[in-house]
Design a protein around this motif. Structure first.
Motif, short mmCIF file in Angstrom:
data_model
loop_
_atom_site.label_atom_id
_atom_site.label_comp_id
_atom_site.label_asym_id
_atom_site.label_seq_id
_atom_site.Cartn_x
_atom_site.Cartn_y
_atom_site.Cartn_z
N GLY A 121 -60.51 40.03 18.27
CA GLY A 121 -59.89 39.34 19.27
C GLY A 121 -59.55 37.69 18.28
N TRP A 122 -58.49 38.11 17.03
CA TRP A 122 -57.81 37.08 16.87
C TRP A 122 -56.43 36.81 17.24
N ILE A 123 -55.73 37.73 17.59
CA ILE A 123 -54.37 37.97 17.50
C ILE A 123 -54.00 39.37 19.29
N LYS A 124 -52.69 38.85 19.04
CA LYS A 124 -52.83 40.06 20.30
C LYS A 124 -51.04 40.51 20.23
N LEU A 125 -51.27 41.50 20.46
CA LEU A 125 -49.85 42.33 19.96
C LEU A 125 -49.13 42.06 20.99
N SER A 126 -47.66 42.15 20.03
CA SER A 126 -46.58 41.85 21.46
C SER A 126 -45.20 42.71 20.81
N PRO A 127 -46.22 44.42 21.25
CA PRO A 127 -44.92 45.37 21.34
C PRO A 127 -43.27 45.23 22.05
N LYS A 128 -42.32 45.46 21.72
CA LYS A 128 -40.96 45.52 22.58
C LYS A 128 -41.02 46.70 23.33
N PRO A 129 -40.75 46.23 24.79
CA PRO A 129 -40.53 47.16 25.60
C PRO A 129 -39.27 48.52 25.49
N GLY A 130 -39.27 50.21 25.85
CA GLY A 130 -38.36 50.90 25.51
C GLY A 130 -38.13 52.11 26.58
N SER A 131 -37.43 52.47 26.32
CA SER A 131 -37.02 53.71 27.42
C SER A 131 -36.31 54.47 26.65
N ALA A 132 -36.49 56.12 27.02
CA ALA A 132 -35.82 57.19 27.23
C ALA A 132 -33.91 56.60 26.06
N GLY A 133 -33.54 55.83 27.41
CA GLY A 133 -31.74 55.18 26.91
C GLY A 133 -31.49 54.41 25.78
N MET A 134 -33.14 53.50 26.20
CA MET A 134 -32.25 52.44 25.07
C MET A 134 -33.14 52.56 23.58
N SER A 135 -33.95 53.54 23.49
CA SER A 135 -34.81 54.54 22.03
C SER A 135 -33.71 54.94 21.95
N ILE A 136 -33.45 55.72 22.05
CA ILE A 136 -32.70 57.56 21.32
C ILE A 136 -31.08 56.70 21.62
N VAL A 137 -30.61 56.43 22.27
CA VAL A 137 -28.98 55.56 21.79
C VAL A 137 -28.98 55.00 21.11
N GLY A 138 -29.47 53.72 21.61
CA GLY A 138 -29.84 52.87 20.98
C GLY A 138 -29.55 53.36 19.08
N GLY A 139 -30.82 54.05 19.09
CA GLY A 139 -31.19 54.45 17.79
C GLY A 139 -30.77 55.05 16.93
N LEU A 140 -29.72 55.81 17.69
CA LEU A 140 -28.14 56.85 16.59
C LEU A 140 -27.36 55.48 16.67
N ILE A 141 -26.77 54.51 17.44
CA ILE A 141 -25.70 53.27 17.54
C ILE A 141 -26.20 52.97 16.13
N PHE A 142 -27.17 52.47 16.24
CA PHE A 142 -27.60 51.76 14.96
C PHE A 142 -27.54 52.65 13.55
N GLY A 143 -28.42 53.73 13.61
CA GLY A 143 -27.93 54.63 12.82
C GLY A 143 -27.11 54.33 12.34
N VAL A 144 -25.84 54.69 12.50
CA VAL A 144 -24.50 55.36 12.50
C VAL A 144 -24.38 54.09 11.68
N GLY A 145 -24.25 52.85 12.18
CA GLY A 145 -23.89 51.39 11.53
C GLY A 145 -24.71 51.54 9.97
N PHE A 146 -25.50 51.60 10.17
CA PHE A 146 -27.23 51.64 8.84
C PHE A 146 -26.63 52.33 7.91
N ALA A 147 -26.15 54.11 8.06
CA ALA A 147 -25.73 55.04 6.79
C ALA A 147 -23.80 54.25 6.94
N VAL A 148 -23.23 53.67 7.72
CA VAL A 148 -22.11 53.23 7.46
C VAL A 148 -21.91 52.06 6.63
N LEU A 149 -22.24 50.79 6.98
CA LEU A 149 -22.67 49.53 6.29
C LEU A 149 -23.48 49.31 4.91
N GLY A 150 -24.14 50.18 5.02
CA GLY A 150 -25.34 50.28 4.20
C GLY A 150 -25.98 49.50 3.73
#
Lengths: 190, 172
Positions: free
Chosen positions: A76-105
């Motif tokens: 009972g010392w802390i509360k979690l703070s998980p981020k909200p998500g959806s298939a549209g956010m997490s999958i599409v956003g994740g893939l766009i992020f991944g492209v940037g991750f590799a291109v930028l390094g």
């Protein structure tokens, strides 16, 4: 006198939380640099599956963090703070992020470390790009907010909530699985 | 104090350190470690310099206020911490083009910078789209067992691995 001074400034918000943020950031940056994660070659090496430094850092942070965080949550010392998500956010956003991750390094955290390490492609190119990308998202946000970002919405749910079980029923097997992955990586010579 | 001047630590030591740091941020600051929102706030602050207060009326900036907050200071701290670590070990170097990049695409800084800007745009856009980055989702979210973060982190790496193979093994 001291008391009077304090009452003269009742509206001023405390700077202390910001100082903690700075201190934690300094430690985080120090650990990222010592671990090698501020380097383009290490990050791209990970994405090419040649150098598993990034995964080793991430998984050992997640294992350590998860045990401690769920322990403190159980007490009972802390509360979690998980981020909200959806298939549209997490999958599409994740893939766009991944492209940037590799291109930028670099990623948004390690790029700050790369700047501190003296890497000018991070400072001049990468940071500018991330700021432009964040700006573009703010521009299109009203158009995607209630559409694709809401597709398959599941909110701030965690795995124990999803499975409707006690936290530790998930924490223990996940920790065991992640340790197993690290042992297999080492055994395979990575 | 030799460990402070070592160039590299075991990735497990660095990782365990970051894990313990996450306990402290939860306990003391009541916040998980994250980085990408700070870039969104900065982008809003820069836009406000040019367009004034009306920027704050934008729907996105009503939700993500353009201001210096805890996470912004965390990102600033990363720059300082990395600098101190690199200086202590003699690993600080000004460098325009990373080694692995120059082996395949040449050592011309302009090319590297243009591509880095493009990569940064995808990263900034994608992190706001998914609501986090490799720290916020990849470490802090997965350790909380958040469903959003596990899916996001897996797709960060699917997208990243596919793109890296395309860039370095097919094009390069």
């Amino acid at each position: 006198m001291k008391e009077q001074k304090q009452t003269n400034l009742p509206q001023k918000p405390s700077r202390l939380p910001l100082l903690w943020g700075l201190l934690f950031g300094i430690i985080f940056g120090f650990l990222l640099q010592k671990g090698g994660a501020t380097k383009f070659d290490v990050i791209v090496g990970q994405l090419l599956l040649k150098d598993f430094t990034v995964l080793k850092i991430m998984l050992s942070a997640v294992i350590t963090g998860m045990i401690g965080i769920y322990f403190m949550k159980t007490l009972g010392w802390i509360k979690l703070s998980p981020k909200p998500g959806s298939a549209g956010m997490s999958i599409v956003g994740g893939l766009i992020f991944g492209v940037g991750f590799a291109v930028l390094g670099y990623c948004p955290g390690t790029i700050a470390g790369a700047v501190g390490n003296g890497y000018l492609d991070a400072l001049i190119g990468g940071v500018a790009g991330i700021l432009i990308g964040a700006h573009l998202f703010a521009v299109i946000y009203p158009k995607v907010k209630d559409k694709i970002l809401k597709k398959g919405y599941f909110g701030t749910i965690t795995l124990p909530q999803l499975l409707k079980v006690n936290d530790w029923v998930v924490v223990i097997p996940v920790v065991a699985l992640l340790i197993f992955i690290l042992i297999r990586l080492e055994a395979a010579g990575f | 104090m030799n460990w402070l001047t070592e160039t590299r630590w075991s990735p497990y030591i660095a990782g365990i350190g970051i894990g313990v740091l996450s306990w402290l941020t939860f306990l003391i600051s009541k916040k998980p470690i994250g980085c990408s929102t700070a870039f969104a706030r900065t982008s809003g602050m820069i836009e406000r310099l040019f367009r004034g207060k009306k920027v704050e009326q934008k729907i996105y900036y009503q939700e993500v206020k353009p201001e210096v907050d805890w996470e912004w200071m965390l990102v600033l701290g990363i720059v300082i911490g990395s600098f101190v670590s690199a200086k202590l070990s003699g690993d600080f170097h000004w460098l325009w083009v990373p080694t692995q990049w120059s082996q395949i695409f040449g050592s011309e800084p302009v090319t590297r910078i243009i591509v880095a800007v493009f990569g940064g745009i995808c990263l900034g856009f994608g992190s706001r789209w998914s609501g986090g980055c490799t720290s916020g989702h990849g470490i802090s979210g997965t350790l909380q067992l958040a469903v959003s973060s596990w899916i996001s982190a897996i797709f960060f790496f699917i997208g990243g691995i596919a793109t890296a193979f395309l860039l370095y093994n097919v094009i390069g």
